[in-house]
Design a protein around this motif. Structure first.
Motif, PDB file in Angstrom:
ATOM      1  N   GLU A 155     -99.097   7.305-101.365  1.00  0.00           N
ATOM      2  CA  GLU A 155    -100.324   6.804-101.425  1.00  0.00           C
ATOM      3  C   GLU A 155    -101.821   7.803-100.956  1.00  0.00           C
ATOM      4  O   GLU A 155    -102.426   8.286-101.764  1.00  0.00           O
ATOM      5  CB  GLU A 155    -100.667   5.388-100.740  1.00  0.00           C
ATOM      6  N   ASP A 156    -101.393   8.446 -99.666  1.00  0.00           N
ATOM      7  CA  ASP A 156    -102.326   9.508 -99.611  1.00  0.00           C
ATOM      8  C   ASP A 156    -102.099  10.718-100.310  1.00  0.00           C
ATOM      9  O   ASP A 156    -103.329  11.368-100.469  1.00  0.00           O
ATOM     10  CB  ASP A 156    -102.019   9.789 -97.880  1.00  0.00           C
ATOM     11  N   VAL A 250     -90.604  13.414 -88.691  1.00  0.00           N
ATOM     12  CA  VAL A 250     -90.512  14.124 -90.138  1.00  0.00           C
ATOM     13  C   VAL A 250     -89.186  14.059 -90.405  1.00  0.00           C
ATOM     14  O   VAL A 250     -88.214  13.421 -89.704  1.00  0.00           O
ATOM     15  CB  VAL A 250     -90.887  15.577 -89.698  1.00  0.00           C
ATOM     16  N   TYR A 251     -89.038  14.210 -91.799  1.00  0.00           N
ATOM     17  CA  TYR A 251     -87.699  14.833 -92.552  1.00  0.00           C
ATOM     18  C   TYR A 251     -87.841  16.354 -92.537  1.00  0.00           C
ATOM     19  O   TYR A 251     -88.481  16.963 -93.310  1.00  0.00           O
ATOM     20  CB  TYR A 251     -87.722  14.326 -94.070  1.00  0.00           C
ATOM     21  N   PRO A 252     -86.815  16.761 -91.801  1.00  0.00           N
ATOM     22  CA  PRO A 252     -86.776  18.177 -91.504  1.00  0.00           C
ATOM     23  C   PRO A 252     -86.673  18.991 -92.699  1.00  0.00           C
ATOM     24  O   PRO A 252     -85.400  18.594 -93.400  1.00  0.00           O
ATOM     25  CB  PRO A 252     -85.810  18.363 -90.265  1.00  0.00           C
ATOM     26  N   GLU A 306     -93.288   9.330 -93.419  1.00  0.00           N
ATOM     27  CA  GLU A 306     -93.732   8.328 -94.124  1.00  0.00           C
ATOM     28  C   GLU A 306     -93.848   8.580 -95.703  1.00  0.00           C
ATOM     29  O   GLU A 306     -93.605   7.715 -96.451  1.00  0.00           O
ATOM     30  CB  GLU A 306     -94.910   7.568 -93.729  1.00  0.00           C
ATOM     31  N   PHE A 307     -93.953   9.917 -95.860  1.00  0.00           N
ATOM     32  CA  PHE A 307     -94.049  10.310 -97.191  1.00  0.00           C
ATOM     33  C   PHE A 307     -92.516  10.428 -97.986  1.00  0.00           C
ATOM     34  O   PHE A 307     -92.457   9.761 -99.056  1.00  0.00           O
ATOM     35  CB  PHE A 307     -94.318  11.885 -97.241  1.00  0.00           C
ATOM     36  N   TYR A 308     -91.487  10.664 -97.089  1.00  0.00           N
ATOM     37  CA  TYR A 308     -90.243  10.798 -97.495  1.00  0.00           C
ATOM     38  C   TYR A 308     -89.575   9.441 -97.757  1.00  0.00           C
ATOM     39  O   TYR A 308     -88.920   9.050 -98.915  1.00  0.00           O
ATOM     40  CB  TYR A 308     -89.257  11.578 -96.511  1.00  0.00           C
ATOM     41  N   SER A 310     -91.147   6.609 -97.978  1.00  0.00           N
ATOM     42  CA  SER A 310     -92.164   5.974 -99.073  1.00  0.00           C
ATOM     43  C   SER A 310     -91.747   6.276-100.372  1.00  0.00           C
ATOM     44  O   SER A 310     -91.593   5.691-101.387  1.00  0.00           O
ATOM     45  CB  SER A 310     -93.504   5.683 -98.910  1.00  0.00           C
ATOM     46  N   THR A 311     -91.439   7.769-100.730  1.00  0.00           N
ATOM     47  CA  THR A 311     -91.030   8.243-101.958  1.00  0.00           C
ATOM     48  C   THR A 311     -89.444   7.435-102.368  1.00  0.00           C
ATOM     49  O   THR A 311     -89.453   7.040-103.533  1.00  0.00           O
ATOM     50  CB  THR A 311     -90.734   9.599-101.848  1.00  0.00           C
ATOM     51  N   VAL A 312     -88.518   7.508-101.461  1.00  0.00           N
ATOM     52  CA  VAL A 312     -87.207   6.858-101.823  1.00  0.00           C
ATOM     53  C   VAL A 312     -87.438   5.495-102.150  1.00  0.00           C
ATOM     54  O   VAL A 312     -86.853   5.000-102.883  1.00  0.00           O
ATOM     55  CB  VAL A 312     -86.389   7.160-100.466  1.00  0.00           C
ATOM     56  N   GLU A 313     -88.035   4.833-101.266  1.00  0.00           N
ATOM     57  CA  GLU A 313     -88.509   3.467-101.461  1.00  0.00           C
ATOM     58  C   GLU A 313     -89.043   2.866-102.571  1.00  0.00           C
ATOM     59  O   GLU A 313     -88.682   2.032-103.522  1.00  0.00           O
ATOM     60  CB  GLU A 313     -89.026   2.551-100.158  1.00  0.00           C
ATOM     61  N   ARG A 314     -90.374   3.391-102.955  1.00  0.00           N
ATOM     62  CA  ARG A 314     -91.042   2.801-103.837  1.00  0.00           C
ATOM     63  C   ARG A 314     -90.811   3.635-105.167  1.00  0.00           C
ATOM     64  O   ARG A 314     -91.126   3.084-106.336  1.00  0.00           O
ATOM     65  CB  ARG A 314     -92.514   3.081-103.523  1.00  0.00           C
TER      66      ARG A 314
END
Length: 426
Positions: A155-156, A250-252, A306-308, A310-314
């Protein structure tokens, strides 16, 4: 702390391999070693050189390397990379060709945040710079962003795109490459409702997962198979003490790189073996084809957890964009509200990351857009990389995209003639 320990352990392993490569190269290159007539010494030096460079590049942000540009006047003009909007998680930058008239086509390239820096689109930028004003989203490495800057999810990300489009104005032509395609579509629809005057002129979506369920790939299979709990437990780590973002989840990038490499492990292994032999024979150079590719490919960045997630989930699991159910800051985005932004999709026939069918789904979602403002193209024989940076892009796709932009250019406002003054003059 165990997540932080894992992050530091992974960085220590990378650093150790870089040191081993440097040590092997230095020992084998010592003048006294010339007295040992053994080809293994030359191979050791070559192995060390390739290994050191490989592991060193993993933590270095590549330079754009676009310093001059030859214009129609036959002169070389300096290219200044200027930051026009600065934000904690990413900037909007402009490639300003000094001494050249401003070009009519103003293009915003939305770079993916999927493990690599925006410099992955360097060749795309250079090809468009010929006759366009080029802007691009330059996302920051999450490991370098202090925890005090807060969260950053999809969303951000979408709201960042909204701000960038607003800044550039309605004469902008947006080109989104791969991962950001669904979020760029959502940002355009958001503007269509909230601020219609700020909508871009055209929107080109290249190889993006608008509807991941439309065509299965290894990426979509992984997204469907793994649970969110498993992802969070196995993929998310806390930045270690070495970087400014210490403590941030983070997702490294190194994990993402390992995933990339595993998809074509045999091919990458052969590429490095061949490069070591070329260095041994003295046939390699600092900017040969291998180094040009891998200097960019190996340079990876961390994504916020949260970006990684939320991308996978949403995007992949819930398919919120594909179902037109995406919500941004409490506002439900309706893609059908896009009514006057021309939309084009581009797919590669051999794309094994975003298979044909996933991106073109965007046109079905644009229910408020007339067919005359919709276009699509599937490039025969092109893989994922080729549709935005390879031969297919240069020879076929780029001309089609620019033609699409020109065809949907808004007519210039007619000049207002002062009839009173003209009559008196007559």
């Amino acid at each position: 702390m165990r997540y932080m320990a894992t992050y530091d352990l992974m960085e220590s392993a990378r650093n150790t391999n870089q040191w081993l490569g440097a040590t092997a190269r230095t020992i084998a290159s010592y003048p006294g070693m010339a007295f040992v007539p053994n080809p293994a010494i030359q191979w050791m030096a070559a192995w060390g050189e390739v290994t050191e460079r490989t592991f060193e590049r993993m933590v270095v942000k590549p330079d754009w390397g676009i310093r001059t540009f030859t214009c129609e006047d036959g002169k070389d003009h300096l290219v200044n990379v200027e930051t026009v909007v600065e934000k904690p998680f990413g900037n909007l930058i402009h490639f300003n060709v000094t001494g050249r008239e401003e070009q009519a086509r103003k293009i915003l390239l939305v770079a993916p945040m999927s493990g690599h820096y925006a410099t992955l689109l360097r060749s795309t930028v250079k090809s468009l710079l010929v006759n366009c004003e080029v802007y691009i989203t330059d996302w920051h490495n999450a490991r370098d962003i202090p925890v005090s800057c807060g969260k950053f999810d999809i969303e951000d990300y979408t709201l960042y795109l909204v701000d960038f489009m607003r800044h550039m104005g309605p004469d902008t032509n947006v080109v989104a490459v791969c991962q950001p395609a669904p979020l760029t579509l959502a940002a355009t629809a958001y503007l269509a409702e909230i601020d219609p005057e700020a909508q871009p002129r055209t929107l080109t979506l290249i190889g993006g997962p608008i509807d991941p369920d439309a065509a299965a790939t290894d990426v979509t299979d992984f997204g469907a198979r793994v649970t969110m709990g498993q992802l969070e437990e196995t993929m998310i780590q806390r930045v270690g003490f070495k970087y400014k973002g210490v403590g941030r989840m983070v997702y490294p990038g190194l994990l993402q790189l390992a995933s990339f490499m595993s998809m074509n492990a045999e091919r990458h292994s052969k590429a490095f073996t061949d490069q070591i032999m070329r260095v041994t024979r003295g046939e390699a150079s600092d900017h040969d084809a291998h180094n040009r590719f891998y200097d960019e490919y190996l340079a990876v960045m961390d994504m916020t957890a949260e970006f990684y997630l939320s991308t996978v989930e949403r995007i992949f699991k819930n398919c919120e964009i594909a179902k037109n159910e995406f919500v941004v800051a409490g506002h439900k985005v309706d893609i059908g509200k896009i009514t006057n932004v021309a939309v084009k999709t581009v797919e590669g026939d051999k794309d094994d990351i975003t298979a044909p069918g996933q991106c073109i789904a965007a046109l079905n979602l644009c229910t408020g857009l007339p067919d005359s403002k919709k276009a699509s193209h599937v490039e025969p024989g092109a893989g994922h990389y080729g549709i935005f940076a390879g031969k297919s892009w240069r020879n076929n796709i780029r001309p089609l995209v620019l033609d699409f932009i020109d065809q949907n250019a808004r007519p210039a406002r007619p000049k207002v003639v002062n009839t009173a003054n003209s009559n008196s003059a007559a």
